[in-house]
Design a protein around this motif. Structure first.
Motif, PDB file in Angstrom:
ATOM      1  N   LEU A   1      82.948  33.886  27.389  1.00 40.59           N
ATOM      2  CA  LEU A   1      83.123  32.433  27.358  1.00 40.59           C
ATOM      3  C   LEU A   1      84.254  31.962  28.266  1.00 40.59           C
ATOM      4  N   VAL A   2      85.365  32.676  28.259  1.00 43.97           N
ATOM      5  CA  VAL A   2      86.561  32.180  28.944  1.00 43.97           C
ATOM      6  C   VAL A   2      87.161  33.272  29.821  1.00 43.97           C
ATOM      7  N   ASP A   3      87.982  32.842  30.768  1.00 39.28           N
ATOM      8  CA  ASP A   3      88.656  33.732  31.712  1.00 39.28           C
ATOM      9  C   ASP A   3      89.992  34.155  31.100  1.00 39.28           C
ATOM     10  N   ASP A   4      90.070  35.391  30.635  1.00 40.56           N
ATOM     11  CA  ASP A   4      91.280  35.858  29.965  1.00 40.56           C
ATOM     12  C   ASP A   4      92.493  35.854  30.886  1.00 40.56           C
ATOM     13  N   VAL A   5      92.287  36.133  32.157  1.00 44.95           N
ATOM     14  CA  VAL A   5      93.407  36.135  33.104  1.00 44.95           C
ATOM     15  C   VAL A   5      93.985  34.726  33.245  1.00 44.95           C
ATOM     16  N   ALA A   6      93.100  33.728  33.378  1.00 45.04           N
ATOM     17  CA  ALA A   6      93.563  32.341  33.484  1.00 45.04           C
ATOM     18  C   ALA A   6      94.252  31.896  32.203  1.00 45.04           C
ATOM     19  N   ILE A   7      93.728  32.317  31.061  1.00 47.83           N
ATOM     20  CA  ILE A   7      94.336  31.948  29.779  1.00 47.83           C
ATOM     21  C   ILE A   7      95.738  32.534  29.672  1.00 47.83           C
ATOM     22  N   ALA A   8      95.904  33.788  30.072  1.00 52.15           N
ATOM     23  CA  ALA A   8      97.228  34.412  30.016  1.00 52.15           C
ATOM     24  C   ALA A   8      98.215  33.664  30.921  1.00 52.15           C
ATOM     25  N   ARG A   9      97.761  33.305  32.108  1.00 51.56           N
ATOM     26  CA  ARG A   9      98.636  32.592  33.043  1.00 51.56           C
ATOM     27  C   ARG A   9      99.029  31.222  32.505  1.00 51.56           C
ATOM     28  N   LEU A  10      98.058  30.484  31.973  1.00 51.67           N
ATOM     29  CA  LEU A  10      98.336  29.139  31.456  1.00 51.67           C
ATOM     30  C   LEU A  10      99.144  29.200  30.164  1.00 51.67           C
ATOM     31  N   SER A  11      98.941  30.250  29.373  1.00 46.16           N
ATOM     32  CA  SER A  11      99.737  30.428  28.156  1.00 46.16           C
ATOM     33  C   SER A  11     101.200  30.675  28.508  1.00 46.16           C
ATOM     34  N   ALA A  12     101.448  31.462  29.554  1.00 46.35           N
ATOM     35  CA  ALA A  12     102.819  31.719  29.999  1.00 46.35           C
ATOM     36  C   ALA A  12     103.508  30.439  30.467  1.00 46.35           C
ATOM     37  N   LEU A  13     102.725  29.489  30.926  1.00 39.85           N
ATOM     38  CA  LEU A  13     103.273  28.198  31.361  1.00 39.85           C
ATOM     39  C   LEU A  13     103.429  27.210  30.209  1.00 39.85           C
ATOM     40  N   GLY A  14     103.018  27.613  28.998  1.00 39.91           N
ATOM     41  CA  GLY A  14     103.151  26.743  27.834  1.00 39.91           C
ATOM     42  C   GLY A  14     102.061  25.698  27.709  1.00 39.91           C
ATOM     43  N   LEU A  15     100.932  25.905  28.395  1.00 41.98           N
ATOM     44  CA  LEU A  15      99.857  24.921  28.388  1.00 41.98           C
ATOM     45  C   LEU A  15      98.747  25.272  27.408  1.00 41.98           C
ATOM     46  N   LEU A  16      98.684  26.531  26.990  1.00 45.39           N
ATOM     47  CA  LEU A  16      97.673  27.000  26.045  1.00 45.39           C
ATOM     48  C   LEU A  16      98.330  27.921  25.025  1.00 45.39           C
TER      49      LEU A  16
END
Length: 380
Positions: free
Chosen positions: A339-354
């Protein structure tokens, strides 16, 4: 497994005038043949009922256009017909959108007796100059009188405000929002002014008649809105919608949680099972289709699993509660890992967006400011 409650949307496309910011399917007509429209809407509803037999109805939403222009007897007929087609949930929510002027407010008691238990008022602003700019036919005093009437008639009341208007200062919006919060309604829809293609405002901006609010200034207003509503106990449960606990719009939650809903009337959309439905948009074309086919559907499209999954993700991530990836996987038959791109999620999570916890994925308040950019980045 028992299917979750279905939602029913009924579109009344007529308005007294077209607001310059509006890109909804609304039309100005000198006269409306109510008997003809009653017959057509009932036929369209009957067709959709035939596609969803045995379902329980959790909500009805009369949208537009301006549904408060509908005769209360027609509203009652449509609710009665829906009760004959589907089982009503014990706590069914029946919402009608209304303009806050004195003529339509005079109908509120009759609309309530017809079965409507929730009203959504298009106040749009608490400033007379702003209302004139937005092309609204009511003034502040008339709008607040309609709100008072609505609160005396209906169990639940919501109203809309548009902010980030040209030259609106943070102090002005804070004062306007503080006044709105003092009215004690259980639900607020707070939208930033957007310049939609094909609207009169788009033409005015292109001519240089006014300049839209700068994106950074709009973001500041958004953050102030979230803070003030949170402090007042009416936090955002969706990017532009705020509610006290238990006062969320059940109908709109069906959309955002990617449940089944049927739409009748011109331009109405639906999602039932694996199919997307689209009604003819122009009222006259919709009426012709009813006469020809017994329903106003222009297209019924079977959606592939990956398209349904993308829709479910993009709708659900608007919610403060976020999404359950396993639930979407079960609903769409797309594996959760696809369903989702885990790499993008990790990157956006590190930025505090997810944030991600097991199968729960949530956009943070900071991420909501960038939601349009985040969605295509993470959806596979």
């Amino acid at each position: 497994m028992v299917a979750p409650p279905l939602a029913l949307y009924i579109h009344w496309p007529f308005c007294v005038s077209k607001c310059p910011y509006c890109d909804f399917n609304s039309h100005v007509r000198e006269a409306v043949d109510v008997a003809l429209w009653r017959t057509a809407l009932l036929a369209d509803m009957t067709y959709e009922a035939g596609q969803t037999p045995g379902r329980t109805l959790g909500s009805i939403f009369f949208g537009g256009g301006t549904p408060s222009l509908m005769p209360p007897a027609l509203v009652a007929d449509l609710i009665e017909a829906a009760a004959g087609h589907w089982r009503f949930a014990d706590n069914i929510e029946i919402t009608l959108e209304a303009n806050p002027n004195s003529v339509e407010a005079a109908r509120f008691a009759d609309i309530g007796r017809a079965g409507v238990n929730r009203v959504s008022l298009g106040l749009q602003a608490l400033d007379d100059a702003a209302l004139a700019f937005l092309g609204r036919a009511h003034g502040v005093d008339e709008g607040l009188a309609a709100l008072e009437t609505a609160q005396s008639v209906f169990q639940r009341v919501s109203f809309d405000l548009i902010y980030a208007r040209p030259d609106q200062t943070p102090a002005q919006w804070e004062a306007e929002l503080a006044r709105a919060l003092a009215f004690g309604t259980g639900h607020l829809s707070l939208y930033q002014l957007t310049i939609e293609p094909g609207t009169r405002f788009e033409t005015m901006v292109r001519r240089g008649d006014f300049k839209p609010t700068d994106a950074d200034e709009a973001a500041d207003l958004f953050e102030r809105t979230q803070a003030m509503t949170q402090a007042a106990g009416i936090p955002a449960y969706e990017i532009s919608n705020h509610a006290r606990a238990g006062q969320e719009s059940r109908h709109n939650l069906t959309y955002w949680r990617y449940g089944d809903y049927v739409g009748v009337g011109p331009g109405a959309h639906g999602r039932r099972g694996n199919a997307a439905t689209q009604r003819h948009r122009k009222p006259e074309n919709w009426l012709s289709a009813i006469a020809r086919n017994g329903h106003g559907c222009e297209r019924e499209t079977l959606l592939p699993p990956d398209e349904r999954a993308a829709e479910a993700l993009m709708m659900g991530l608007r919610l403060a509660e976020g999404i359950d990836l396993e639930r979407i996987a079960a609903r769409t038959r797309v594996p959760a890992k696809a369903l989702v791109d885990d790499v993008a999620i990790a990157r956006l999570s590190a930025l505090g967006l997810l944030t991600r916890s097991a199968d729960r994925l949530t956009v943070t308040p900071e991420g909501m400011l960038l939601l349009d950019a985040i969605l295509p980045d993470i959806v596979l």
